[in-house]
Design a protein around this motif. Structure first.
Motif, PDB file in Angstrom:
ATOM      1  N   GLY A   1      75.139  40.532  -4.942  1.00 12.35           N
ATOM      2  CA  GLY A   1      76.581  40.380  -4.871  1.00 12.35           C
ATOM      3  C   GLY A   1      77.216  40.908  -3.609  1.00 12.35           C
ATOM      4  O   GLY A   1      78.399  40.689  -3.375  1.00 12.35           O
ATOM      5  N   LEU A   2      76.444  41.606  -2.771  1.00  7.28           N
ATOM      6  CA  LEU A   2      76.980  42.145  -1.527  1.00  7.28           C
ATOM      7  C   LEU A   2      76.369  41.414  -0.339  1.00  7.28           C
ATOM      8  O   LEU A   2      75.153  41.237  -0.262  1.00  7.28           O
ATOM      9  CB  LEU A   2      76.702  43.644  -1.404  1.00  7.28           C
ATOM     10  N   ASP A   3      77.200  41.010   0.592  1.00 12.40           N
ATOM     11  CA  ASP A   3      76.761  40.419   1.852  1.00 12.40           C
ATOM     12  C   ASP A   3      77.012  41.453   2.946  1.00 12.40           C
ATOM     13  O   ASP A   3      78.143  41.923   3.110  1.00 12.40           O
ATOM     14  CB  ASP A   3      77.539  39.138   2.143  1.00 12.40           C
ATOM     15  N   ILE A   4      75.969  41.827   3.704  1.00 10.81           N
ATOM     16  CA  ILE A   4      76.062  42.989   4.600  1.00 10.81           C
ATOM     17  C   ILE A   4      75.496  42.670   5.977  1.00 10.81           C
ATOM     18  O   ILE A   4      74.447  42.034   6.106  1.00 10.81           O
ATOM     19  CB  ILE A   4      75.306  44.200   4.014  1.00 10.81           C
ATOM     20  N   ALA A   5      76.177  43.136   7.008  1.00 14.78           N
ATOM     21  CA  ALA A   5      75.650  43.167   8.376  1.00 14.78           C
ATOM     22  C   ALA A   5      75.698  44.618   8.840  1.00 14.78           C
ATOM     23  O   ALA A   5      76.694  45.309   8.627  1.00 14.78           O
ATOM     24  CB  ALA A   5      76.464  42.279   9.303  1.00 14.78           C
ATOM     25  N   GLY A   6      74.612  45.098   9.460  1.00 18.99           N
ATOM     26  CA  GLY A   6      74.535  46.500   9.867  1.00 18.99           C
ATOM     27  C   GLY A   6      74.441  46.664  11.362  1.00 18.99           C
ATOM     28  O   GLY A   6      73.996  45.771  12.092  1.00 18.99           O
ATOM     29  N   SER A   7      74.866  47.838  11.827  1.00 19.71           N
ATOM     30  CA  SER A   7      74.766  48.181  13.245  1.00 19.71           C
ATOM     31  C   SER A   7      74.690  49.694  13.379  1.00 19.71           C
ATOM     32  O   SER A   7      74.910  50.438  12.417  1.00 19.71           O
ATOM     33  CB  SER A   7      75.968  47.637  14.025  1.00 19.71           C
ATOM     34  N   ARG A   8      74.405  50.142  14.581  1.00 22.76           N
ATOM     35  CA  ARG A   8      74.328  51.584  14.820  1.00 22.76           C
ATOM     36  C   ARG A   8      74.759  51.915  16.234  1.00 22.76           C
ATOM     37  O   ARG A   8      74.713  51.088  17.144  1.00 22.76           O
ATOM     38  CB  ARG A   8      72.916  52.116  14.578  1.00 22.76           C
ATOM     39  N   SER A   9      75.206  53.150  16.389  1.00 25.46           N
ATOM     40  CA  SER A   9      75.434  53.786  17.680  1.00 25.46           C
ATOM     41  C   SER A   9      74.879  55.196  17.540  1.00 25.46           C
ATOM     42  O   SER A   9      74.364  55.573  16.485  1.00 25.46           O
ATOM     43  CB  SER A   9      76.925  53.805  18.029  1.00 25.46           C
ATOM     44  N   ALA A  10      74.959  55.990  18.583  1.00 24.27           N
ATOM     45  CA  ALA A  10      74.418  57.343  18.539  1.00 24.27           C
ATOM     46  C   ALA A  10      75.080  58.137  17.415  1.00 24.27           C
ATOM     47  O   ALA A  10      76.296  58.328  17.419  1.00 24.27           O
ATOM     48  CB  ALA A  10      74.635  58.039  19.875  1.00 24.27           C
ATOM     49  N   GLY A  11      74.264  58.570  16.450  1.00 24.87           N
ATOM     50  CA  GLY A  11      74.775  59.424  15.382  1.00 24.87           C
ATOM     51  C   GLY A  11      75.522  58.711  14.282  1.00 24.87           C
ATOM     52  O   GLY A  11      76.009  59.361  13.347  1.00 24.87           O
ATOM     53  N   LYS A  12      75.636  57.369  14.341  1.00 26.37           N
ATOM     54  CA  LYS A  12      76.379  56.645  13.312  1.00 26.37           C
ATOM     55  C   LYS A  12      75.698  55.321  12.965  1.00 26.37           C
ATOM     56  O   LYS A  12      75.071  54.685  13.816  1.00 26.37           O
ATOM     57  CB  LYS A  12      77.814  56.358  13.769  1.00 26.37           C
ATOM     58  N   VAL A  13      75.835  54.948  11.718  1.00 27.05           N
ATOM     59  CA  VAL A  13      75.417  53.636  11.236  1.00 27.05           C
ATOM     60  C   VAL A  13      76.637  52.972  10.611  1.00 27.05           C
ATOM     61  O   VAL A  13      77.409  53.612   9.888  1.00 27.05           O
ATOM     62  CB  VAL A  13      74.279  53.751  10.203  1.00 27.05           C
ATOM     63  N   TRP A  14      76.826  51.677  10.908  1.00 25.62           N
ATOM     64  CA  TRP A  14      77.965  50.928  10.402  1.00 25.62           C
ATOM     65  C   TRP A  14      77.488  49.805   9.502  1.00 25.62           C
ATOM     66  O   TRP A  14      76.493  49.138   9.798  1.00 25.62           O
ATOM     67  CB  TRP A  14      78.765  50.313  11.553  1.00 25.62           C
ATOM     68  N   LEU A  15      78.219  49.584   8.406  1.00 24.00           N
ATOM     69  CA  LEU A  15      77.945  48.478   7.501  1.00 24.00           C
ATOM     70  C   LEU A  15      79.210  47.648   7.312  1.00 24.00           C
ATOM     71  O   LEU A  15      80.273  48.203   7.018  1.00 24.00           O
ATOM     72  CB  LEU A  15      77.481  48.996   6.133  1.00 24.00           C
ATOM     73  N   HIS A  16      79.091  46.345   7.501  1.00 21.78           N
ATOM     74  CA  HIS A  16      80.168  45.423   7.176  1.00 21.78           C
ATOM     75  C   HIS A  16      79.816  44.796   5.831  1.00 21.78           C
ATOM     76  O   HIS A  16      78.854  44.036   5.729  1.00 21.78           O
ATOM     77  CB  HIS A  16      80.306  44.341   8.247  1.00 21.78           C
ATOM     78  N   VAL A  17      80.565  45.136   4.804  1.00 22.06           N
ATOM     79  CA  VAL A  17      80.198  44.786   3.430  1.00 22.06           C
ATOM     80  C   VAL A  17      81.245  43.877   2.810  1.00 22.06           C
ATOM     81  O   VAL A  17      82.434  44.235   2.752  1.00 22.06           O
ATOM     82  CB  VAL A  17      80.037  46.051   2.559  1.00 22.06           C
ATOM     83  N   ALA A  18      80.812  42.722   2.346  1.00 27.73           N
ATOM     84  CA  ALA A  18      81.679  41.817   1.593  1.00 27.73           C
ATOM     85  C   ALA A  18      81.127  41.696   0.180  1.00 27.73           C
ATOM     86  O   ALA A  18      79.967  41.304  -0.005  1.00 27.73           O
ATOM     87  CB  ALA A  18      81.721  40.446   2.261  1.00 27.73           C
ATOM     88  N   ASN A  19      81.929  42.068  -0.802  1.00 26.70           N
ATOM     89  CA  ASN A  19      81.561  41.798  -2.190  1.00 26.70           C
ATOM     90  C   ASN A  19      81.964  40.361  -2.472  1.00 26.70           C
ATOM     91  O   ASN A  19      83.148  40.052  -2.574  1.00 26.70           O
ATOM     92  CB  ASN A  19      82.268  42.764  -3.146  1.00 26.70           C
ATOM     93  N   VAL A  20      80.982  39.474  -2.567  1.00 30.65           N
ATOM     94  CA  VAL A  20      81.272  38.052  -2.696  1.00 30.65           C
ATOM     95  C   VAL A  20      81.469  37.633  -4.144  1.00 30.65           C
ATOM     96  O   VAL A  20      81.596  36.434  -4.435  1.00 30.65           O
ATOM     97  CB  VAL A  20      80.154  37.204  -2.042  1.00 30.65           C
ATOM     98  N   GLN A  21      81.537  38.601  -5.044  1.00 36.70           N
ATOM     99  CA  GLN A  21      81.776  38.302  -6.452  1.00 36.70           C
ATOM    100  C   GLN A  21      83.274  38.332  -6.757  1.00 36.70           C
ATOM    101  O   GLN A  21      83.976  39.242  -6.335  1.00 36.70           O
ATOM    102  CB  GLN A  21      81.035  39.297  -7.345  1.00 36.70           C
ATOM    103  N   TYR A  22      83.708  37.369  -7.503  1.00 34.43           N
ATOM    104  CA  TYR A  22      85.134  37.231  -7.805  1.00 34.43           C
ATOM    105  C   TYR A  22      85.608  38.259  -8.834  1.00 34.43           C
ATOM    106  O   TYR A  22      86.740  38.751  -8.745  1.00 34.43           O
ATOM    107  CB  TYR A  22      85.405  35.823  -8.321  1.00 34.43           C
ATOM    108  N   ARG A  23      84.735  38.617  -9.795  1.00 29.44           N
ATOM    109  CA  ARG A  23      85.183  39.464 -10.897  1.00 29.44           C
ATOM    110  C   ARG A  23      84.528  40.844 -10.942  1.00 29.44           C
ATOM    111  O   ARG A  23      85.106  41.782 -11.502  1.00 29.44           O
ATOM    112  CB  ARG A  23      84.919  38.764 -12.229  1.00 29.44           C
ATOM    113  N   SER A  24      83.331  41.005 -10.391  1.00 35.70           N
ATOM    114  CA  SER A  24      82.557  42.217 -10.637  1.00 35.70           C
ATOM    115  C   SER A  24      82.532  43.154  -9.430  1.00 35.70           C
ATOM    116  O   SER A  24      82.221  42.734  -8.305  1.00 35.70           O
ATOM    117  CB  SER A  24      81.112  41.857 -11.001  1.00 35.70           C
ATOM    118  N   ALA A  25      82.849  44.424  -9.693  1.00 31.90           N
ATOM    119  CA  ALA A  25      82.640  45.460  -8.680  1.00 31.90           C
ATOM    120  C   ALA A  25      81.155  45.792  -8.605  1.00 31.90           C
ATOM    121  O   ALA A  25      80.389  45.538  -9.545  1.00 31.90           O
ATOM    122  CB  ALA A  25      83.444  46.701  -9.030  1.00 31.90           C
TER     123      ALA A  25
END
Length: 510
Positions: free
Chosen positions: A419-443
Motif C-alpha cells: 500500500g505504500l509507494d516509496i522513493a528513497g535518497s540520502r545525504s550525509a547523516g540523513k536518509v529521505w523517504l518520499h512516501v505515498a499511501n496509495v490506498q483510498y481507505r486504509s492507513a
C-alpha cells in the motif's frame, strides 16, 4: 589504528542497527543505504509556454502596473522550488527570439498560431532568465527547430516564422558570449550562461512534422552550429514515438549521440483505460474511490514508458540521460478537469514523481504538470486573475514537498509494506523517504529502519487531508501545506501513514 573509544562507539551503533533490523516486522520500511546514483538537481522541473487565448499563462504572470513579474507568483514558485524551468512548447515552432529582446516598447506583438490570440513578447530572454534566477531554477530554452518540420510556418501572412540553425546559434552567442555586442546593447554586460538547450519540441508527433531521418539530420546540423558558439552547452534531442513505429531514441543516438546529453520525451495524453471511466467530466464526483483507482492505474503507463526509453538508450551503449520536458495529467474537458484541484489527483502525481526519482540513474529532468495558468487545471501553479494570490495545485504541493526534502543520492528499499509507494535518497547523516499511501481507505503503520545504521531522530512532513475530495482554490490556498511532526523516538520508530497521504520522511542516522 582506530582509537578504542571510536571503535566501541561504532560497534555499539552496529549492534543497535542489527537489533533494530531484527525487530523490524513485515510492516516495516527497511532502507538499503548504499548510494545507487546521483539525483540530478534538475530532476523536478517546470516548463513555461505562452498559451495565447487558450490560457493566459505567461501574460497572467506579469504585473503590467509594476512592469515586473507578479510578486505572489514569484513567492509561490519559490515554494515549488523547481530545479529547472524550460521556455518552449508548440510556441517554439514560430518563436523568433530576437522579438523578445531589446526595449519592451519596441518589441512586436505576435500571433499565437497554436493557442490563439496574440502575445506581447513582454516576457523575453532577459525577463525569463531573471525570473529563473529569482526562484533558484536553471533556465533553458527549446529553440525554433525549423518549426519541427511544419512547412506552413514558412508562409504565414505575417511572414516566415521558421527558425534555422543560424538563428539558434546566434541565440547561444547572445546568451553566452562574454563579448556579445547585441546583448550588451540591451543592458546585460555579463553573459547569461544558459547551458541547457532543447532541439525540437514534439518533433515526431503528427504527419506534418519531420520524418525521423530528417529530424536526425537537422539535429546534427543544429548541434554543430550551436556548439561552434559554445562547446560547454548541453543539448537535448527528441526521441519519442511518432509518425514512424517505435521510439526515435535508438536511431537518434546511433547517428547523433555524440552531440547529445539528453533524450526527450513527453508524458501526457494518459487516457483512461476503462470504457466506462469516471475520469471524464464530473463523473468522478459520484464515485471518488473508483476515480482514485483509475488514476493509480494511469500511473502504470508512466512506469512503462520510462522503462521502455531507458532500455532503448542502454541498448545503444549511450550515457545520454532522459529528459521528460513536458508531462501532465490531461483529462477531459481538455486540460481543465476540476478533479485536478482535488486531492484525489494526488495518487497519480505522487507515484509518477516517485517513478522518476527511482529511475534517477537515467532520468535527470522531469515534470509532472504544466507550469502556470489561470484556466487550465493541469498546472502546478494557479494564477487568479485579474488579481489574487497565486497558489499551488495538488501536483505543485507534492513536487515542492519532494524537491525541498530530498537527498543527493538515490537509495533502494529492502522491504516496504503493501500500500505504500516509496522513493528513497540520502545525504550525509540523513536518509529521505518520499512516501505515498496509495490506498483510498486504509492507513498503514510502518516501522522505519536503515540497514547498518541507527536512527537517532527525524521528522515527517505530511499532506494528509481527512477528506480525499478536499480541494484548493483562492479562498483556501494553503489547504495542502505540509504539516511537520517530530518522529517518535525508539530503535525502530513507527509512523502511521494516513489513507491517501503523501509524506517526506527525514531520518537522522549514524
Amino acid at each position: 589504528m582506530i582509537p578504542r573509544r571510536t571503535f566501541l562507539r561504532q560497534a555499539a551503533i552496529a549492534v543497535s542497527a542489527q537489533s533494530a533490523a531484527r525487530a523490524a516486522d513485515a510492516n516495516s520500511i527497511v532502507v538499503d543505504p548504499k548510494p545507487l546514483f546521483d539525483i540530478s538537481p534538475h530532476l523536478y522541473m517546470q516548463f513555461m509556454e505562452p498559451l495565447g487565448a487558450t490560457d493566459s499563462s505567461v501574460e497572467a504572470s506579469w504585473d503590467y502596473e509594476l512592469d515586473d513579474w507578479r510578486k505572489d507568483f514569484v513567492d509561490v514558485v519559490r515554494d515549488l522550488a523547481p530545479g529547472a524551468i524550460r521556455f518552449g512548447g508548440l510556441f517554439s515552432r514560430y518563436y523568433h527570439w530576437r522579438e523578445g529582446v531589446g526595449p519592451p516598447a519596441r518589441r512586436p506583438w505576435m500571433r499565437n498560431y497554436a493557442w490563439g490570440g496574440h502575445e506581447t513578447n513582454r516576457v523575453g530572454t532577459h525577463e525569463f532568465v531573471d525570473f529563473c534566477r529569482r526562484v533558484g531554477a536553471e533556465p533553458f530554452y527549446c529553440v525554433n527547430f525549423l518549426s519541427d518540420g511544419e512547412q506552413r510556418y514558412r508562409t504565414m501572412r505575417e511572414g516566415n516564422r521558421t527558425g534555422d540553425a543560424r538563428e539558434a546559434a546566434d541565440w547561444v552567442s547572445y546568451a553566452n558570449d562574454p563579448g556579445n555586442r547585441e546583448r550588451k546593447a540591451n543592458g546585460a554586460a555579463e553573459p547569461l550562461n544558459l547551458k541547457l538547450w532543447q532541439l525540437g519540441n514534439e518533433t515526431s508527433y503528427g504527419n506534418q512534422t519531420f520524418t525521423k531521418s530528417e529530424a536526425i539530420a537537422r539535429t546534427i546540423e543544429f548541434a554543430t552550429a550551436m556548439k561552434e558558439r559554445d562547446r560547454s552547452i548541453h543539448l537535448i534531442g527528441w526521441g519519442d514515438h511518432g509518425r514512424e513505429p517505435g521510439l526515435w531514441a535508438a536511431d537518434l543516438l546511433k547517428q547523433a549521440g555524440e552531440y547529445l546529453d539528453y533524450v526527450a520525451i513527453h508524458m501526457m495524453g494518459q487516457s483512461p483505460k476503462r470504457p466506462d471511466t469516471v475520469l471524464k467530466g464530473l463523473r468522478y464526483q459520484k464515485e471518488p474511490e473508483r476515480a482514485w483507482e483509475e488514476l493509480l492505474e494511469l500511473s502504470n503507463a508512466v512506469e512503462k514508458r520510462v522503462g521502455e526509453l531507458a532500455e532503448a538508450i542502454a541498448a545503444t551503449g549511450s550515457s545520454a540521460a532522459i529528459a521528460i520536458t513536458e508531462g501532465h495529467l490531461s483529462l477531459s474537458p481538455s486540460n481543465a478537469n476540476p478533479i485536478l484541484h482535488e486531492w484525489l489527483s494526488a495518487v497519480y502525481h505522487a507515484r509518477s514523481l516517485n517513478i522518476y526519482q527511482r529511475h534517477g540513474a537515467r532520468v535527470k529532468i522531469a515534470t509532472a504538470a504544466d507550469f502556470q495558468g489561470n484556466r487550465w487545471t493541469n498546472t502546478a501553479v494557479m494564477l487568479p486573475t485579474p488579481r489574487g494570490k497565486s497558489y499551488l495545485m495538488p501536483v505543485g504541493s507534492i513536487a515542492g514537498l519532494f524537491k525541498t526534502h530530498n537527498g543527493a543520492q538515490g537509495v533502494g528499499m529492502r522491504s516496504t509494506p503493501s500500500g505504500l509507494d516509496i522513493a528513497g535518497s540520502r545525504s550525509a547523516g540523513k536518509v529521505w523517504l518520499h512516501v505515498a499511501n496509495v490506498q483510498y481507505r486504509s492507513a498503514v503503520e510502518a516501522g522505519l529502519s536503515v540497514e547498518g545504521m541507527r536512527i537517532t531522530g527525524g521528522r515527517v512532513f505530511e499532506i494528509a487531508p481527512e477528506d480525499l475530495r478536499e480541494y484548493v482554490n483562492q479562498d483556501q490556498p494553503d489547504v495542502f501545506k505540509p504539516r511537520e511532526t517530530a518522529l517518535p523516538p525508539g530503535p525502530v520508530p513507527k509512523w502511521r501513514f494516513p489513507a491517501g497521504s503523501v509524506s517526506a520522511v527525514e531520518l537522522e542516522v549514524e
